[in-house]
Enzyme design. Sequence first.
Site, mmCIF file in Angstrom:
data_model
loop_
_atom_site.group_PDB
_atom_site.id
_atom_site.type_symbol
_atom_site.label_atom_id
_atom_site.label_comp_id
_atom_site.label_asym_id
_atom_site.label_seq_id
_atom_site.Cartn_x
_atom_site.Cartn_y
_atom_site.Cartn_z
ATOM 1 N N PRO A 45 0.829 -1.207 0.000
ATOM 2 C CA PRO A 45 0.000 0.000 0.000
ATOM 3 C C PRO A 45 0.867 1.263 0.000
ATOM 4 C CG PRO A 45 -0.623 -1.494 1.789
ATOM 5 C CD PRO A 45 0.629 -2.030 1.194
ATOM 6 N N GLY A 94 2.908 4.394 0.955
ATOM 7 C CA GLY A 94 3.493 4.855 2.218
ATOM 8 C C GLY A 94 4.081 3.765 3.079
ATOM 9 N N THR A 95 4.230 2.542 2.554
ATOM 10 C CA THR A 95 4.771 1.470 3.391
ATOM 11 C C THR A 95 6.287 1.369 3.275
ATOM 12 O OG1 THR A 95 3.977 0.036 1.634
ATOM 13 C CG2 THR A 95 2.798 -0.054 3.711
ATOM 14 N N LYS A 119 8.324 1.569 0.219
ATOM 15 C CA LYS A 119 8.934 0.929 -0.962
ATOM 16 C C LYS A 119 10.080 1.795 -1.508
ATOM 17 C CE LYS A 119 4.908 0.793 -2.988
ATOM 18 N NZ LYS A 119 4.029 1.211 -1.886
ATOM 19 N N GLU A 122 -23.375 10.503 17.779
ATOM 20 C CA GLU A 122 -22.114 9.931 18.289
ATOM 21 C C GLU A 122 -22.370 9.004 19.470
ATOM 22 O OE1 GLU A 122 -19.444 9.927 16.704
ATOM 23 O OE2 GLU A 122 -20.010 11.454 15.259
ATOM 24 N N HIS A 158 -23.324 5.618 18.102
ATOM 25 C CA HIS A 158 -22.166 4.798 17.697
ATOM 26 C C HIS A 158 -21.493 4.199 18.922
ATOM 27 C CE1 HIS A 158 -21.907 5.723 13.473
ATOM 28 N NE2 HIS A 158 -21.802 7.034 13.656
HETATM 29 P P1 ATP Z 1 4.109 5.178 -2.646
HETATM 30 O O1 ATP Z 1 3.621 3.861 -3.108
HETATM 31 O O2 ATP Z 1 3.006 6.136 -2.370
HETATM 32 O O3 ATP Z 1 5.222 5.749 -3.458
HETATM 33 P P2 ATP Z 1 6.029 4.167 -0.793
HETATM 34 O O4 ATP Z 1 5.680 2.820 -0.299
HETATM 35 O O5 ATP Z 1 7.062 4.268 -1.845
HETATM 36 O O6 ATP Z 1 4.712 4.947 -1.200
HETATM 37 P P3 ATP Z 1 7.798 5.745 0.737
HETATM 38 O O7 ATP Z 1 7.893 6.901 -0.188
HETATM 39 O O8 ATP Z 1 8.909 4.793 0.741
HETATM 40 O O9 ATP Z 1 6.450 5.011 0.464
HETATM 41 O O10 ATP Z 1 7.548 6.234 2.215
HETATM 42 C C1 ATP Z 1 7.184 7.543 2.519
HETATM 43 C C2 ATP Z 1 7.805 7.956 3.819
HETATM 44 O O11 ATP Z 1 7.289 7.181 4.888
HETATM 45 C C3 ATP Z 1 9.290 7.723 3.872
HETATM 46 O O12 ATP Z 1 9.979 8.817 3.365
HETATM 47 C C4 ATP Z 1 9.546 7.547 5.351
HETATM 48 O O13 ATP Z 1 9.694 8.803 5.979
HETATM 49 C C5 ATP Z 1 8.272 6.933 5.864
HETATM 50 N N1 ATP Z 1 8.397 5.469 6.017
HETATM 51 C C6 ATP Z 1 7.676 4.528 5.368
HETATM 52 N N2 ATP Z 1 8.024 3.292 5.767
HETATM 53 C C7 ATP Z 1 9.002 3.444 6.669
HETATM 54 C C8 ATP Z 1 9.787 2.539 7.452
HETATM 55 N N3 ATP Z 1 9.633 1.223 7.367
HETATM 56 N N4 ATP Z 1 10.708 3.058 8.278
HETATM 57 C C9 ATP Z 1 10.884 4.379 8.374
HETATM 58 N N5 ATP Z 1 10.183 5.290 7.681
HETATM 59 C C10 ATP Z 1 9.251 4.843 6.850
#
Ligand code: ATP
Length: 655
Positions: A218, A220-221, A223, A441, A444
């Site tokens: 997903p 922000g994980t 990658k 609320e 819920h």
């Molecule tokens: P997208 O698919 O939207 O490109 P992505 O999976 O490539 O997202 P990243 O750009 O690698 O996401 O992550 C965004 C930011 O989240 C990183 O710059 C970092 O600050 C933080 N982050 C995400 N995962 C980690 C992790 N495992 N450890 C530390 N920081 C993390």
Amino acid sequence: MNNWWWVYLLIIGLLLAQWLSMGGFTAGPQETNWMDFKSEMLAQGAVDHIVVVNKERAEVFIKGEKLGQGRFEKIPKGRPGPHYFFNIGSVESFENKLAKAEEELQIDPIPITYEERVNWVANILSWLLPFAIIIGIWMLILRRAGGGMRGGMNPFDFGKSKAQLFDKDQRSNVSFKDVAGLEEAKLEVKEIVDFLKNPERYTRLGAKIPKGVILVGPPGTGKTLLAKAVAGEAQVPFFSISGSEFVEMFVGVGASRVRDLFKKAKEKAPSIIFIDEIDAIGRSRSKAFSMQPNDERESTLNQLLTEMDGFENNTGVIVIAATNRMDILDRALLRPGRFDRHIYLDLPTFTERKAIFKVHMRKLKLGKDIDLDTLAAHTPGFTGADIANICNEAALIAARNNKSKVEMQDFYDAIDRVVAGLEKKNKIISEREKNIVAHHEAGHATVSRYLKHADKLLKVSIVPRGRSLGAAWYLPEEHNIYTEAQFMDRLCVALGGRAAEDLVFGEISSGALDDLEKVTKQAYTMVAYYGFDKELGNLSYYDSTGEYSQSLQKPYSEETARLIDEKVRDLVRRAYERTKKILTEHEDQMLELAKLLLEKEVVDRKDLEKIFGPDGASVKSAQELTGSVKDGKGTSALSESSNEEPETIDEKPAK
Ligand code: ATP
């Protein structure tokens, strides 16, 4: 601009030729007019002969003996003619005028010759100029289209790859230490680096080195972060490019950029190519797309396929790609021999969240009360990017309050802000609306307290935040599998607000929009994806390949579609009745909570325990994590009704 020298040379050559034809360094003829010609030259008997050029210009040759004296003092003796020129209207009128003047002045007729001269230089220029203008405009468009091109770059490099190179001279400053958690993924990518550094270790036993690795997960994980860490640690050249950078509006550019990228990588082998957001070029070439003009993307993808399977096994180039839409990628791209290895990055677990907090807290000045366990417990379903965002928000909140350190409360506020939006304490809402929000609320909250699988309730608030007028915070537990009962409880909690309004006021409001949207999606997922309905049976119309969503036809008959609709309606009706029953049974507590909310605006866990008693051991919670039902960051919100397109609370924190 090496390729442009010949254009400049040609222009300079033409200008030179033009200048030489005009006489070069020798002074050319001076311009004069008829009156001057008649009175100063003709009348003085100084004219030797006249040449009429191209029927429009008369060139006057002065007699040799007259040069260098009197009127012609400035023209040195012996200089060849023509010495003067002037434009004539037409040959006929010029001849008439001259004959008349000769008669009038009583001089012998002046000899006139006629010449046609072709001005090659002007002719060539008049041909070249439009071309030059067209080429100029073309270059301008190319430059603009290739907006990302670095300044001063040759437009002929348009088809060259724009990948950023990290090598000995320019290293990425991210290391594996900056990537928290993701242990398995880290191990896998470390192994890739090892493949490149010590290929013999593997090839000696007959193994082939993998050609491609795809990171899936997903948004922000982490990658991109993981790939950056590889760039920082793998002491081999690392080319980084985003999938969208291959695609331009010109056909063929993408393919040539792919070719160029692989050429450069092979020259520097062993090396790594990282293609972020590969879905921009790697989309499936399914039939559904054939209606759209997407030749450019397809030819780019074809080139990528050829390059990946084209180069020799041990040429030492490994491609790492990242995407969050693996389902839409072309199958040819994922087959063994191309992207051999798939590394899945999931939402971080409790321990991983703790580690991510730790990484992002390194730069912050922290107070003594920071408790990583509590923070990790409060953030299930959050990605690494969300956590990074919370750490930053907390620091901003602390700075806004002029604190010298970031404290736990700042983190709580940051989480609330990320989950539910900024508090809008000054927003004016009428007493009547406030009353509705409080009961909604409370509805819920009450339902969630009496259902076994509902998430643990933390806090309820009727302070407007973002576009919502109220919110309830839950503490979802992490699960991988959800039972039908868990789903049903979630439906009931979501319907609690609407049911409370119905019970208390006898009328319902538009405030339940967000809840109903969630309920509808979830009910459809239960019926059409998870096969929870007995009559429909164990069938799933979930489409992991993403092909149905592109096509106009549904994968089931009209009759089934009707049955699905009917079953969904029935499911929601049953859930609603169950919710109303719970609320009727516990109406006193719900009303008490609503009253407290109207008084205090925010009701926390202690107050909730006073009303409902301590959290029962049986009160368990559930959190949806599977792909099809999106939810997770535990809030429920009463969305604001307005005349504009109703917006609901965005539960996904902004990156
Ligand atoms: P997208 O698919 O939207 O490109 P992505 O999976 O490539 O997202 P990243 O750009 O690698 O996401 O992550 C965004 C930011 O989240 C990183 O710059 C970092 O600050 C933080 N982050 C995400 N995962 C980690 C992790 N495992 N450890 C530390 N920081 C993390």
